[in-house]
Write a protein that holds these residues in place. Structure first.
Motif, PDB file in Angstrom:
ATOM      1  N   LEU A 235       0.836  -1.197   0.000  1.00 53.92           N
ATOM      2  CA  LEU A 235       0.000   0.000   0.000  1.00 53.92           C
ATOM      3  C   LEU A 235       0.871   1.247   0.000  1.00 53.92           C
ATOM      4  CD1 LEU A 235      -2.675  -1.087   2.646  1.00 53.92           C
ATOM      5  CD2 LEU A 235      -2.715  -1.401   0.164  1.00 53.92           C
ATOM      6  N   ASP A 236       0.397   2.297  -0.670  1.00 51.09           N
ATOM      7  CA  ASP A 236       1.161   3.539  -0.698  1.00 51.09           C
ATOM      8  C   ASP A 236       0.821   4.390   0.528  1.00 51.09           C
ATOM      9  OD1 ASP A 236      -1.266   4.849  -1.165  1.00 51.09           O
ATOM     10  OD2 ASP A 236      -0.987   4.862  -3.330  1.00 51.09           O
ATOM     11  N   ASN A 237       1.467   5.533   0.621  1.00 54.15           N
ATOM     12  CA  ASN A 237       1.297   6.381   1.805  1.00 54.15           C
ATOM     13  C   ASN A 237      -0.087   6.997   1.905  1.00 54.15           C
ATOM     14  OD1 ASN A 237       3.926   5.904   2.654  1.00 54.15           O
ATOM     15  ND2 ASN A 237       4.754   7.642   1.487  1.00 54.15           N
ATOM     16  N   GLU A 238      -0.833   6.996   0.803  1.00 52.79           N
ATOM     17  CA  GLU A 238      -2.180   7.569   0.792  1.00 52.79           C
ATOM     18  C   GLU A 238      -3.247   6.554   1.176  1.00 52.79           C
ATOM     19  OE1 GLU A 238      -2.460  10.866   0.177  1.00 52.79           O
ATOM     20  OE2 GLU A 238      -0.264  10.782   0.073  1.00 52.79           O
ATOM     21  N   THR A 239      -2.856   5.303   1.353  1.00 56.22           N
ATOM     22  CA  THR A 239      -3.826   4.229   1.594  1.00 56.22           C
ATOM     23  C   THR A 239      -3.505   3.554   2.917  1.00 56.22           C
ATOM     24  OG1 THR A 239      -3.928   3.852  -0.796  1.00 56.22           O
ATOM     25  CG2 THR A 239      -4.863   2.149   0.618  1.00 56.22           C
ATOM     26  N   SER A 240      -4.425   3.618   3.865  1.00 55.38           N
ATOM     27  CA  SER A 240      -4.178   3.000   5.164  1.00 55.38           C
ATOM     28  C   SER A 240      -4.685   1.567   5.184  1.00 55.38           C
ATOM     29  CB  SER A 240      -4.825   3.820   6.284  1.00 55.38           C
ATOM     30  OG  SER A 240      -6.202   4.020   6.036  1.00 55.38           O
ATOM     31  N   GLY A 241      -3.975   0.757   5.930  1.00 58.62           N
ATOM     32  CA  GLY A 241      -4.320  -0.660   6.020  1.00 58.62           C
ATOM     33  C   GLY A 241      -3.153  -1.438   6.597  1.00 58.62           C
ATOM     34  N   GLY A 242      -3.227  -2.743   6.509  1.00 60.89           N
ATOM     35  CA  GLY A 242      -2.165  -3.592   7.043  1.00 60.89           C
ATOM     36  C   GLY A 242      -2.333  -5.008   6.556  1.00 60.89           C
ATOM     37  N   SER A 243      -1.437  -5.869   7.004  1.00 63.04           N
ATOM     38  CA  SER A 243      -1.444  -7.257   6.536  1.00 63.04           C
ATOM     39  C   SER A 243      -1.128  -8.189   7.698  1.00 63.04           C
ATOM     40  CB  SER A 243      -0.427  -7.442   5.407  1.00 63.04           C
ATOM     41  OG  SER A 243       0.862  -6.981   5.799  1.00 63.04           O
ATOM     42  N   PHE A 244      -1.357  -9.472   7.482  1.00 62.46           N
ATOM     43  CA  PHE A 244      -1.115 -10.441   8.553  1.00 62.46           C
ATOM     44  C   PHE A 244      -0.757 -11.807   7.973  1.00 62.46           C
ATOM     45  CE2 PHE A 244      -5.701 -10.627   7.683  1.00 62.46           C
ATOM     46  CZ  PHE A 244      -5.935 -11.992   7.569  1.00 62.46           C
ATOM     47  N   LEU A 245      -0.042 -12.573   8.795  1.00 58.97           N
ATOM     48  CA  LEU A 245       0.241 -13.979   8.513  1.00 58.97           C
ATOM     49  C   LEU A 245       0.212 -14.705   9.849  1.00 58.97           C
ATOM     50  CD1 LEU A 245       1.204 -15.969   6.161  1.00 58.97           C
ATOM     51  CD2 LEU A 245       3.461 -15.757   7.195  1.00 58.97           C
ATOM     52  N   TYR A 246      -0.770 -15.586  10.015  1.00 61.11           N
ATOM     53  CA  TYR A 246      -0.955 -16.311  11.265  1.00 61.11           C
ATOM     54  C   TYR A 246      -0.688 -17.791  11.045  1.00 61.11           C
ATOM     55  CZ  TYR A 246      -3.749 -12.133  12.497  1.00 61.11           C
ATOM     56  OH  TYR A 246      -4.197 -10.857  12.730  1.00 61.11           O
ATOM     57  N   HIS A 247       0.181 -18.357  11.872  1.00 59.41           N
ATOM     58  CA  HIS A 247       0.473 -19.788  11.802  1.00 59.41           C
ATOM     59  C   HIS A 247      -0.513 -20.524  12.713  1.00 59.41           C
ATOM     60  CE1 HIS A 247       4.598 -19.871   9.791  1.00 59.41           C
ATOM     61  NE2 HIS A 247       4.290 -18.582   9.863  1.00 59.41           N
ATOM     62  N   GLY A 248      -1.412 -21.298  12.112  1.00 54.38           N
ATOM     63  CA  GLY A 248      -2.394 -22.057  12.870  1.00 54.38           C
ATOM     64  C   GLY A 248      -1.976 -23.500  13.057  1.00 54.38           C
ATOM     65  N   GLU A 249      -2.940 -24.410  12.953  1.00 57.69           N
ATOM     66  CA  GLU A 249      -2.637 -25.826  13.134  1.00 57.69           C
ATOM     67  C   GLU A 249      -2.578 -26.539  11.787  1.00 57.69           C
ATOM     68  OE1 GLU A 249      -5.726 -27.639  15.521  1.00 57.69           O
ATOM     69  OE2 GLU A 249      -7.217 -26.246  14.757  1.00 57.69           O
ATOM     70  N   ASN A 250      -2.145 -27.786  11.805  1.00 59.31           N
ATOM     71  CA  ASN A 250      -2.118 -28.646  10.609  1.00 59.31           C
ATOM     72  C   ASN A 250      -1.290 -28.053   9.473  1.00 59.31           C
ATOM     73  OD1 ASN A 250      -3.921 -30.423  11.929  1.00 59.31           O
ATOM     74  ND2 ASN A 250      -5.669 -29.205  11.249  1.00 59.31           N
ATOM     75  N   ASN A 251      -0.173 -27.431   9.815  1.00 59.68           N
ATOM     76  CA  ASN A 251       0.733 -26.837   8.827  1.00 59.68           C
ATOM     77  C   ASN A 251       0.070 -25.768   7.967  1.00 59.68           C
ATOM     78  OD1 ASN A 251       2.900 -28.576   9.580  1.00 59.68           O
ATOM     79  ND2 ASN A 251       1.976 -30.220   8.361  1.00 59.68           N
ATOM     80  N   GLN A 252      -0.947 -25.118   8.509  1.00 55.57           N
ATOM     81  CA  GLN A 252      -1.660 -24.095   7.758  1.00 55.57           C
ATOM     82  C   GLN A 252      -1.343 -22.702   8.285  1.00 55.57           C
ATOM     83  OE1 GLN A 252      -5.845 -25.060   7.741  1.00 55.57           O
ATOM     84  NE2 GLN A 252      -5.557 -26.932   6.559  1.00 55.57           N
ATOM     85  N   VAL A 253      -1.315 -21.743   7.334  1.00 56.36           N
ATOM     86  CA  VAL A 253      -1.175 -20.336   7.699  1.00 56.36           C
ATOM     87  C   VAL A 253      -2.308 -19.551   7.051  1.00 56.36           C
ATOM     88  CG1 VAL A 253       1.327 -20.429   7.981  1.00 56.36           C
ATOM     89  CG2 VAL A 253       0.369 -19.776   5.762  1.00 56.36           C
ATOM     90  N   GLY A 391      -2.021   9.521   8.837  1.00 57.85           N
ATOM     91  CA  GLY A 391      -1.284   8.542   8.059  1.00 57.85           C
ATOM     92  C   GLY A 391      -0.667   7.460   8.939  1.00 57.85           C
ATOM     93  N   THR A 392      -0.026   6.486   8.285  1.00 63.69           N
ATOM     94  CA  THR A 392       0.482   5.317   8.996  1.00 63.69           C
ATOM     95  C   THR A 392       1.559   5.689  10.016  1.00 63.69           C
ATOM     96  OG1 THR A 392       0.016   3.900   7.096  1.00 63.69           O
ATOM     97  CG2 THR A 392       1.569   3.057   8.728  1.00 63.69           C
ATOM     98  N   PHE A 393       2.518   6.534   9.618  1.00 57.67           N
ATOM     99  CA  PHE A 393       3.653   6.810  10.513  1.00 57.67           C
ATOM    100  C   PHE A 393       3.227   7.697  11.685  1.00 57.67           C
ATOM    101  CE2 PHE A 393       7.305   9.332  11.890  1.00 57.67           C
ATOM    102  CZ  PHE A 393       8.200   8.318  12.201  1.00 57.67           C
TER     103      PHE A 393
END
Length: 544
Positions: A235-253, A391-393
């Motif tokens: 995302l650029d500086n004009e667009t707010s948001g975020g991301s995630f990666l969660y490690h669950g069970e059974n070798n799944q993310v 903004g994000t910062f």
């Protein structure tokens, strides 16, 4: 059909309402009939979230949940936050600089869909009825304009409105009280808010779109309980948001991106931003060699306390994400949605025990205000507006001071009074975004993604994406915004197609619809209304 209590939606809020109500009935040795109506073909089929669960509400609702095999099997063991600078570079932030609301000690990585399936079984064991595959299509009112139930959608209606051989008319489900727990941008919740002016004294509601993929990865790379959050690229500086990666069970993310629907560039495509995200080095190292299992998308109600409407009206209550109880400072809403439902159950039980029917339960406002869920929302009231304004910062810096140093008690309240859909800039003033073609390894196209969401709608049924003015997409949105529905929809529902015979045509592929409600929110002309399709239609998410 008549019940004492009718609940629309078998998500965390609706199921918690039902369970708490039945628990109170058993404790008081009273008998009441409770019905939960769910539009998905099965409970959990339309549920989509990250998800990291705060078990506080669950522990109050069902203290012995561990003994009942609740699917909370992966406690968080590591919590990392990154600032993504480019596709290849990232900076890991020290815990001391992260707002404490984002720390996940003591939480659990879960499938919210599986959690709701388990919770539904507990609700049924308590004696409530759950009817999946039925849409709550219309509101029912009495002569005093109090809500007295709903009408379920007709089945077997053709696209032209005629009755097919399989036609089955909808039925009236009446109740002494009706609770709306439909999730973000609920179809009937919108109508209830408009009819009774529930949001008249609140700030405009704000939304995001969340897109998620479930992957099975190399067991050697899998770290159950690892939670990663990211901000910045793609995302650029004009667009707010975020991301995630969660490690669950059974070798799944579970991997996903959340983009505030206040973004301004009409060329932005949330789906393609998700595909780009997977090439970021921090995430890519886990996904390479893995297999994508499922995909989905859902709008998120994130305005918080400032945008919270009145939640009571004659004949019922509105709870959970239908009202907007998510705590965006924590990036979590399940526990607060559950608590709102539990408070609702206590107020409803008292009213029914006193034989007060179809009343405006104004006492709910005070009961909710005295709950820890309200306290959480109060402490985080500035979080979202700060990100939008600064903004994000700098928004992140403000939130660090507010949450970590001042415990959410700064003597000021930031407000964001601009509707999300009005922030879209004309295409002529926006930079066109060229997204890379999917490689079929980490990134994929929309149609193959919709396929693995198990989305299906009965053929030849009326379109559930209703245009107030059919000509606006081509006469207004196309010249001004290059018709952004082509891009903000994460499922390829909307297309502008051209043929020598008919010229340009705005095409709606409603069979692709994930029920995310983004079009209902982001359309700059507010011309699209999402209504309920035939019951059982839409995605059917496994383990999401």
């Amino acid at each position: 059909m008549e019940f004492d209590l009718l609940i629309i939606g078998a998500g965390p809020a609706g199921l918690s309402t039902a369970y708490q109500f039945m628990k109170l009935a058993k404790e008081q040795n009273k008998e009441y009939s409770v019905c939960v109506v769910e539009k998905a073909a099965e409970v959990g089929g339309h549920i989509l979230s990250g998800a990291v669960l705060d078990a506080r509400a669950l522990s109050e609702l069902i203290p012995n949940w561990q003994a009942l095999d609740a699917p909370l099997n992966v406690p968080v063991i590591q919590d990392d936050v990154y600032l993504f600078q480019t596709e290849q570079t990232a900076r890991k932030l020290p815990n001391s600089l992260i707002p404490k609301t984002m720390h996940n000690d003591g939480k659990y990585v879960i499938s919210l869909g599986n959690f709701c399936r388990w919770l539904a079984s507990q609700v049924e064991d308590m004696g409530a009825d759950i009817f999946p595959g039925f849409t709550a299509s219309e509101l029912l009112f009495d002569e005093n304009d109090a809500v007295v139930g709903v009408i379920t959608g007709d089945m077997g209606v053709a696209a032209d409105g005629s009755e097919k051989d399989t036609f089955m008319p909808g039925m009236e489900i009446r109740a002494k009280y009706t609770v709306f727990a439909e999730g973000c941008r609920g179809h009937l919740g919108k109508q209830v808010m408009a009819k009774f002016g529930l949001a008249n004294d609140a700030d405009p509601q704000h939304y995001a779109i969340g897109l998620k993929e479930l992957w099975e990865i190399d067991p050697a790379l899998h770290q159950p309980g690892l939670v990663i959050h990211g901000a910045g690229w793609p995302l650029d500086n004009e667009t707010s948001g975020g991301s995630f990666l969660y490690h669950g069970e059974n070798n799944q993310v579970a991997l996903g991106i959340i983009i505030d629907l206040s973004y301004s560039n009409p060329y932005l495509s949330p789906f393609d931003e998700l595909q780009r995200l997977k090439h970021q080095a921090v995430f890519k190292k886990y996904l390479e060699g893995g297999k994508r299992l499922s995909y989905g998308a859902r709008a998120i109600t994130k305005g918080g306390l400032n945008a919270l409407p009145k939640m009571h009206f004659p004949g019922g209550l509105i709870v959970g994400c239908d009202a907007g109880t998510l705590n965006f400072a924590k990036i979590k809403g399940t526990h607060t949605a559950m608590k709102s439902g539990m408070v609702a159950a206590e107020v409803l039980f008292s009213a029914l025990a006193e034989e007060r029917h179809h009343q405006d339960l104004e006492e709910f406002a005070l009961a909710f205000k005295h709950s820890w869920a309200y306290e959480e929302l109060y402490r985080s009231r500035n979080f979202g507006p700060a990100m939008h304004k600064f903004g994000t910062f700098w928004g992140g810096a403000f939130n660090f001071v507010d949450q970590n140093l001042c415990q959410g008690q700064l003597p000021l309240t930031l407000r964001d009074l601009t509707e999300d859909y009005t922030r879209l800039q004309p295409a002529s003033k926006s930079k066109k975004i060229e997204y890379p073609k999917p490689d079929g390894v980490l990134s994929f196209d929309k149609l193959s993604s919709v396929f693995i969401s198990n989305t299906n709608h009965e053929d030849n049924q009326p379109c559930h994406l209703v245009l107030k003015e059919p000509d606006i997409p081509l006469s207004g949105n196309l010249p001004l915004y290059d018709e952004p529905a082509q891009r903000y929809c994460p499922a390829g529902v909307y297309e502008v197609v051209e043929s020598p015979q008919q010229g340009k045509e705005f095409k709606i592929n409603s069979q692709n619809c994930l029920h995310c409600k983004t079009c209902d929110i982001k359309d700059p002309a507010q011309n699209i209304t999402w209504v309920t399709p035939e019951g059982g239609g839409g995605p059917n998410y496994p383990n999401m």
